[in-house]
Design a protein around this motif. Structure first.
Motif, PDB file in Angstrom:
ATOM      1  N   GLY A  93      11.750  15.836   3.002  1.00 39.86           N
ATOM      2  CA  GLY A  93      11.670  17.074   2.231  1.00 39.86           C
ATOM      3  C   GLY A  93      11.298  16.888   0.800  1.00 39.86           C
ATOM      4  O   GLY A  93      11.695  17.689  -0.070  1.00 39.86           O
ATOM      5  N   ARG A  94      10.485  15.840   0.499  1.00 45.34           N
ATOM      6  CA  ARG A  94      10.115  15.576  -0.888  1.00 45.34           C
ATOM      7  C   ARG A  94       8.613  15.694  -1.133  1.00 45.34           C
ATOM      8  O   ARG A  94       8.154  15.380  -2.230  1.00 45.34           O
ATOM      9  N   GLU A  95       7.834  16.084  -0.150  1.00 47.38           N
ATOM     10  CA  GLU A  95       6.392  16.218  -0.331  1.00 47.38           C
ATOM     11  C   GLU A  95       6.092  17.561  -0.956  1.00 47.38           C
ATOM     12  O   GLU A  95       6.544  18.595  -0.435  1.00 47.38           O
ATOM     13  N   ALA A 138       2.525   7.674   3.156  1.00 45.36           N
ATOM     14  CA  ALA A 138       3.412   8.145   2.086  1.00 45.36           C
ATOM     15  C   ALA A 138       3.704   9.634   2.231  1.00 45.36           C
ATOM     16  O   ALA A 138       4.852  10.083   2.088  1.00 45.36           O
ATOM     17  N   ALA A 139       2.667  10.410   2.532  1.00 46.34           N
ATOM     18  CA  ALA A 139       2.855  11.852   2.699  1.00 46.34           C
ATOM     19  C   ALA A 139       3.794  12.148   3.865  1.00 46.34           C
ATOM     20  O   ALA A 139       4.652  13.040   3.781  1.00 46.34           O
ATOM     21  N   ALA A 140       3.647  11.401   4.969  1.00 46.68           N
ATOM     22  CA  ALA A 140       4.505  11.628   6.141  1.00 46.68           C
ATOM     23  C   ALA A 140       5.955  11.281   5.841  1.00 46.68           C
ATOM     24  O   ALA A 140       6.878  11.984   6.267  1.00 46.68           O
ATOM     25  N   GLY A 150       0.819  -1.213   0.000  1.00 48.24           N
ATOM     26  CA  GLY A 150       0.000   0.000   0.000  1.00 48.24           C
ATOM     27  C   GLY A 150       0.847   1.254   0.000  1.00 48.24           C
ATOM     28  O   GLY A 150       0.558   2.226  -0.717  1.00 48.24           O
ATOM     29  N   LEU A 151       1.909   1.251   0.799  1.00 49.04           N
ATOM     30  CA  LEU A 151       2.808   2.404   0.860  1.00 49.04           C
ATOM     31  C   LEU A 151       3.533   2.597  -0.464  1.00 49.04           C
ATOM     32  O   LEU A 151       3.661   3.731  -0.961  1.00 49.04           O
ATOM     33  N   MET A 152       4.019   1.502  -1.050  1.00 43.60           N
ATOM     34  CA  MET A 152       4.684   1.609  -2.347  1.00 43.60           C
ATOM     35  C   MET A 152       3.769   2.218  -3.399  1.00 43.60           C
ATOM     36  O   MET A 152       4.169   3.119  -4.150  1.00 43.60           O
ATOM     37  N   ALA A 153       2.535   1.729  -3.466  1.00 40.50           N
ATOM     38  CA  ALA A 153       1.599   2.222  -4.477  1.00 40.50           C
ATOM     39  C   ALA A 153       1.349   3.720  -4.300  1.00 40.50           C
ATOM     40  O   ALA A 153       1.275   4.474  -5.288  1.00 40.50           O
ATOM     41  N   ALA A 154       1.241   4.156  -3.047  1.00 41.55           N
ATOM     42  CA  ALA A 154       1.009   5.585  -2.787  1.00 41.55           C
ATOM     43  C   ALA A 154       2.231   6.418  -3.182  1.00 41.55           C
ATOM     44  O   ALA A 154       2.092   7.523  -3.723  1.00 41.55           O
ATOM     45  N   ASP A 156      -7.318   6.683   5.201  1.00 46.11           N
ATOM     46  CA  ASP A 156      -6.556   6.413   3.978  1.00 46.11           C
ATOM     47  C   ASP A 156      -5.085   6.231   4.353  1.00 46.11           C
ATOM     48  O   ASP A 156      -4.204   7.016   3.986  1.00 46.11           O
ATOM     49  N   ALA A 157      -4.824   5.161   5.116  1.00 46.83           N
ATOM     50  CA  ALA A 157      -3.541   4.966   5.794  1.00 46.83           C
ATOM     51  C   ALA A 157      -2.349   5.006   4.855  1.00 46.83           C
ATOM     52  O   ALA A 157      -1.331   5.645   5.155  1.00 46.83           O
ATOM     53  N   SER A 158      -2.438   4.350   3.712  1.00 41.51           N
ATOM     54  CA  SER A 158      -1.281   4.289   2.809  1.00 41.51           C
ATOM     55  C   SER A 158      -0.915   5.668   2.278  1.00 41.51           C
ATOM     56  O   SER A 158       0.263   6.046   2.224  1.00 41.51           O
TER      57      SER A 158
END
Length: 380
Positions: free
Chosen positions: A378-380, A370-372, A20-24, A364-366
């Motif tokens: 420093g990439r968001e 990913a945002a965190a 899930g994290l990878m996909a996000a 929407d955990a994933s």
């Protein structure tokens, strides 16, 4: 600018979170590179796994000791690889006994580290917080009370919600579940879940079956359904049922525990993550657990929480009965089960509270994780 992420997961649940994290992350960085140790869901998304994920899937006290040298060799390889080829961020998913030490090594070398899924440090062995503070730049928690614990100890944390809360709808369809299992639409069913491991079923199974027999004496129209986690558990359950003096009106289903719980009026279950699933499915439940005498003696002195059932931990109040050790008797379990069948207004009140908690942890955990992670580097 490309993104390179190191990830290590040690079990199937971690593979689900990792995928899930990878996909996000891939939505934002389609060319991102992911490597480390991952499972089949992650491999399907292009993950480069240096070792099979199941080499880390060890349980209990004895198996890790038997495989200690292999586990240490794998960890040394990962530490060397990521030290020589630093990723933008390294993420350990669950498996804290393996991943936290690796995170500590990499963080000391200046690599940003994230741990996804908090160990139960809020419940026992709280001194582990010292190591966690050394090992991670950011802790991602699935449950809100976990985040509060880290905030109290000044460890950077982000509550991202629970993926199960995203996957399970807010309203479950009982009649559709019964139809898919071939169950009678008019019968009152109680689901019995004595655990997925042989040791759990060995201890709780006989008590659960006797509790079902007790319920049947008081309420002859009730029937029972049991999901068997695998073929070995089915054989074990069948052997236990065959030893009963009187047959039970009970149907064994292979797997499909979520569907079985959805089809039931009440669930009698072993404590564990399944209690969270039952809560998200809005099913009233009775949660029970028994340890060996030595295990209970040790845990009773280590555990710091007032509750052990996840719905009660999330609510910080005794929403559902949780019955432990010597109190786990057929009569006690049976009384608690029948109380739900006899008090529909209490069931409706409980379902409303379950819905409120579901909405709270449905984040929407994933995507949030990913945002965190990207914000950390420093990439968001």
């Amino acid at each position: 600018m490309s993104l390179r992420v190191g990830i290590v997961v040690g079990e199937a649940s971690g593979d689900m979170l990792g995928a899930g994290l990878m996909a996000a992350l891939q939505k934002r960085y389609p060319d991102a590179v992911f490597e480390g140790i991952g499972g089949p869901r992650m491999l399907a998304l292009g993950f480069n796994s240096f070792f099979p994920q199941d080499r880390l899937a060890v349980m209990g006290l004895i198996e890790p000791l038997k495989r200690l040298f292999e586990l240490l060799r794998i960890r040394r390889h990962l530490a060397t690889h990521f030290s020589r080829n630093p990723p933008d961020v390294f993420i350990g998913i669950d498996s804290p006994d393996f991943t936290l030490s690796l995170e500590e090594t990499l963080r000391a070398k200046g690599i940003a580290t994230v741990h996804y899924v908090s160990p139960s440090v809020w419940a026992w062995r709280q001194k582990r917080i010292v190591k966690i503070a050394r090992a991670v730049d950011l802790m991602l928690t699935l449950l809100p009370f976990e985040a509060s614990f880290y905030q109290q100890h000044q460890v950077p944390v982000c509550f991202v919600g629970h993926p199960l809360a995203d996957q399970i709808p807010l309203h479950s369809d009982q009649q559709a579940a019964r139809a898919s299992l071939g169950l009678d639409a008019q019968v009152r069913y109680v689901a019995l879940l004595p655990g997925s491991r042989g040791g759990e079923v060995n201890i709780l199974g006989p008590v659960f079956w006797r509790a079902a027999a007790w319920c049947l004496q008081q309420c002859p129209d009730v029937q029972f359904v049991v999901p068997a986690a695998n073929a070995a558990r089915r054989v074990q359950i069948e052997q236990q049922l065959a030893a009963l003096p009187t047959p039970l009106p009970l149907q064994i289903i292979d797997g499909q525990s979520q569907t079985v719980m959805t089809a039931a009026e009440v669930v009698l279950m072993a404590s564990g993550t399944t209690s969270l699933e039952a809560m998200l499915l809005k099913r009233p439940m009775v949660v029970a657990y028994k340890f060996s005498k030595l295990g209970y003696w040790i845990l009773s002195r280590l555990v710091k929480t007032r509750h052990f059932a996840l719905p009660n931990l999330l609510a910080d109040e005794p929403l559902v009965p949780e019955i432990l050790q010597d109190d786990v008797t057929p009569e006690r379990l049976g009384r608690e089960v029948l109380a739900y069948l006899q008090q529909p207004q209490e069931v409706r009140r409980l379902q409303q509270r379950f819905t409120e908690i579901h909405e709270h942890i449905r984040c929407d955990a994933s995507e949030k994780a990913a945002a965190a992670v990207l914000q950390l580097i420093g990439r968001e």
